[in-house]
Design a protein around this motif. Structure first.
Motif, mmCIF file in Angstrom:
data_model
loop_
_atom_site.group_PDB
_atom_site.id
_atom_site.type_symbol
_atom_site.label_atom_id
_atom_site.label_comp_id
_atom_site.label_asym_id
_atom_site.label_seq_id
_atom_site.Cartn_x
_atom_site.Cartn_y
_atom_site.Cartn_z
ATOM 1 N N GLU A 127 0.830 -1.209 0.000
ATOM 2 C CA GLU A 127 0.000 0.000 0.000
ATOM 3 C C GLU A 127 0.862 1.255 0.000
ATOM 4 O O GLU A 127 0.536 2.238 -0.687
ATOM 5 N N ILE A 128 1.956 1.242 0.742
ATOM 6 C CA ILE A 128 2.870 2.393 0.723
ATOM 7 C C ILE A 128 3.404 2.616 -0.690
ATOM 8 O O ILE A 128 3.462 3.752 -1.186
ATOM 9 N N LYS A 129 3.791 1.552 -1.353
ATOM 10 C CA LYS A 129 4.287 1.675 -2.729
ATOM 11 C C LYS A 129 3.213 2.277 -3.627
ATOM 12 O O LYS A 129 3.488 3.158 -4.450
ATOM 13 N N ARG A 130 1.968 1.823 -3.465
ATOM 14 C CA ARG A 130 0.873 2.351 -4.287
ATOM 15 C C ARG A 130 0.672 3.836 -4.035
ATOM 16 O O ARG A 130 0.509 4.622 -4.978
ATOM 17 N N LEU A 131 0.697 4.228 -2.762
ATOM 18 C CA LEU A 131 0.507 5.635 -2.417
ATOM 19 C C LEU A 131 1.619 6.513 -2.993
ATOM 20 O O LEU A 131 1.360 7.598 -3.519
ATOM 21 N N VAL A 132 2.859 6.048 -2.882
ATOM 22 C CA VAL A 132 3.994 6.815 -3.395
ATOM 23 C C VAL A 132 3.896 6.953 -4.904
ATOM 24 O O VAL A 132 4.006 8.061 -5.463
ATOM 25 N N GLN A 133 3.676 5.840 -5.591
ATOM 26 C CA GLN A 133 3.744 5.863 -7.046
ATOM 27 C C GLN A 133 2.505 6.460 -7.690
ATOM 28 O O GLN A 133 2.550 6.886 -8.839
ATOM 29 N N SER A 134 1.398 6.527 -6.946
ATOM 30 C CA SER A 134 0.200 7.184 -7.477
ATOM 31 C C SER A 134 0.245 8.698 -7.320
ATOM 32 O O SER A 134 -0.578 9.411 -7.886
ATOM 33 N N GLY A 135 1.191 9.197 -6.515
ATOM 34 C CA GLY A 135 1.277 10.626 -6.255
ATOM 35 C C GLY A 135 0.402 11.095 -5.116
ATOM 36 O O GLY A 135 0.310 12.302 -4.844
ATOM 37 N N ALA A 136 -0.256 10.169 -4.397
ATOM 38 C CA ALA A 136 -1.190 10.543 -3.331
ATOM 39 C C ALA A 136 -0.496 11.268 -2.186
ATOM 40 O O ALA A 136 -1.150 12.040 -1.462
ATOM 41 N N LEU A 137 0.795 11.055 -2.001
ATOM 42 C CA LEU A 137 1.521 11.710 -0.914
ATOM 43 C C LEU A 137 2.165 13.022 -1.362
ATOM 44 O O LEU A 137 2.763 13.723 -0.547
ATOM 45 N N GLY A 138 2.027 13.360 -2.628
ATOM 46 C CA GLY A 138 2.684 14.549 -3.149
ATOM 47 C C GLY A 138 4.126 14.255 -3.504
ATOM 48 O O GLY A 138 4.511 13.109 -3.782
ATOM 49 N N THR A 139 4.947 15.275 -3.472
ATOM 50 C CA THR A 139 6.378 15.099 -3.732
ATOM 51 C C THR A 139 7.028 14.443 -2.526
ATOM 52 O O THR A 139 6.869 14.907 -1.396
#
Length: 340
Positions: free
Chosen positions: A129-141
């Protein structure tokens, strides 16, 4: 069904036999160890026991060999297994130098066999899930990541054991725990270009130390930090900081033991989401994915480039510890990346 032999019946080799006992994808049918005293464990689990490499490599009924052996032996053993025409699953680290990792990848390619690697933490739901959040841009830069993999399961290892050796296990807990974190860093955040690492000996007589701390700089410009301590109660976590949100995963148990993981997302607008993930058998998940890659050609999540790059990072960390200075990471050659 992939029929496998396992080499090495230490803590992790025995754990693998237990976890794969009823798998429909990969079954461990033979155990090879230098100590005849391990035959009783093999017999208890219905696994044929041998001390003879030739018996394993010459058996046409064995499709793959799992290596749970001292790290300095991996390169020669990977080559020996590959040249026998059998697929190889190597426990981490794949090697202790970038050159050896590239050699292992090359010999497996030349032999037309799959090369698996024991970084089962990629299969944890919270990490995915962390990988998905990072690569989807959900966390921003992404600005920074911090990770810790510490425990005292190996605190009582005798100082004469290979796990305490600066040759087989350099830089304190790097090869035992830290190497999982650098694999996660490469998978989620991309190439690492520079490291600065230090070790310490605080509560043991291990020649390789019992604490390692590493700062990293990614090719993207983001920074990272990882820590592994061999003499403290269990503490496993990772936190990723972005401009729109940060996310943290905290494991309540070691990956070999059932227990939940808590994932927290803190958004810029003040919202906080907390999700609890139940334990999954990631050791089994990794070995079964390896088996599917053999049988059906299904993609295996570890690219050859990542396998080499992780060892390049390990090698740079060891050089940084020795020099007490930042060290650049030499990545895999472009031809390797192009055909991975």
């Amino acid at each position: 069904m992939i029929r496998a032999a396992i080499v090495g019946l230490g803590w992790w080799g025995k754990h693998m036999i237990r976890r794969m006992a009823d798998s429909d994808a990969l079954r461990i049918v033979v155990a090879l160890d230098t100590s005849p005293a391990q035959e009783a464990f093999a017999a208890e689990h219905g696994v044929r026991f041998t001390t003879d490499w030739d018996e394993v490599l010459g058996d046409p009924a064995i499709d793959a060999v799992i290596l749970c052996t001292p790290h300095s032996l991996h390169t020669a053993q990977v080559e020996r297994v590959a040249k026998a025409g059998k697929h190889v699953f190597c426990e981490k680290p794949l090697a202790l130098s970038r050159a050896d990792a590239e050699h292992s990848v090359a010999v497996c390619r030349a032999a037309g066999v799959k090369l698996g690697i024991g970084h089962e933490r990629r299969y944890e739901p919270a990490m995915m899930e962390i990988k998905r959040l990072v690569q989807s841009g959900a966390l921003g830069t992404i600005s920074h990541v911090e990770a810790n993999f510490s425990h005292d399961k190996l605190a009582a290892v005798p100082k004469t054991d290979w796990r305490a050796s600066p040759v087989d296990a350099p830089a304190a807990g790097m090869t035992a725990m830290g190497i999982h974190l650098t694999d996660a860093f490469l998978d989620i955040f991309g190439p690492i270009r520079e490291v600065y690492a230090i070790t310490a000996s605080r509560a043991s007589e291990r020649a390789n130390g019992d604490v390692v701390s590493v700062h990293t700089r990614f090719a993207s410009g983001a920074t990272g930090y990882l820590n592994a301590i061999l003499v403290t109660p269990l503490y496993i976590g990772i936190t990723v900081f972005g401009t729109e949100a940060w996310v943290e995963a905290r494991n309540h148990t070691h990956p070999d033991t059932p227990g939940p993981t808590t994932l927290t997302i803190q958004h810029k607008d003040g919202r906080r989401e907390v999700t609890e993930y139940e334990w999954t058998d990631t050791v089994r998940a990794n070995l079964e994915a390896f088996a599917r890659a053999i049988e059906t050609g299904a993609p295996y999540v570890f690219t050859d480039e990542q396998k080499v790059d992780n060892i390049a990072v390990l090698e740079a960390i060891c050089r940084s510890v020795a020099s007490n200075a930042p060290v650049p990471v030499t990545a895999a050659h472009p031809p390797l990346a192009a055909t991975a």
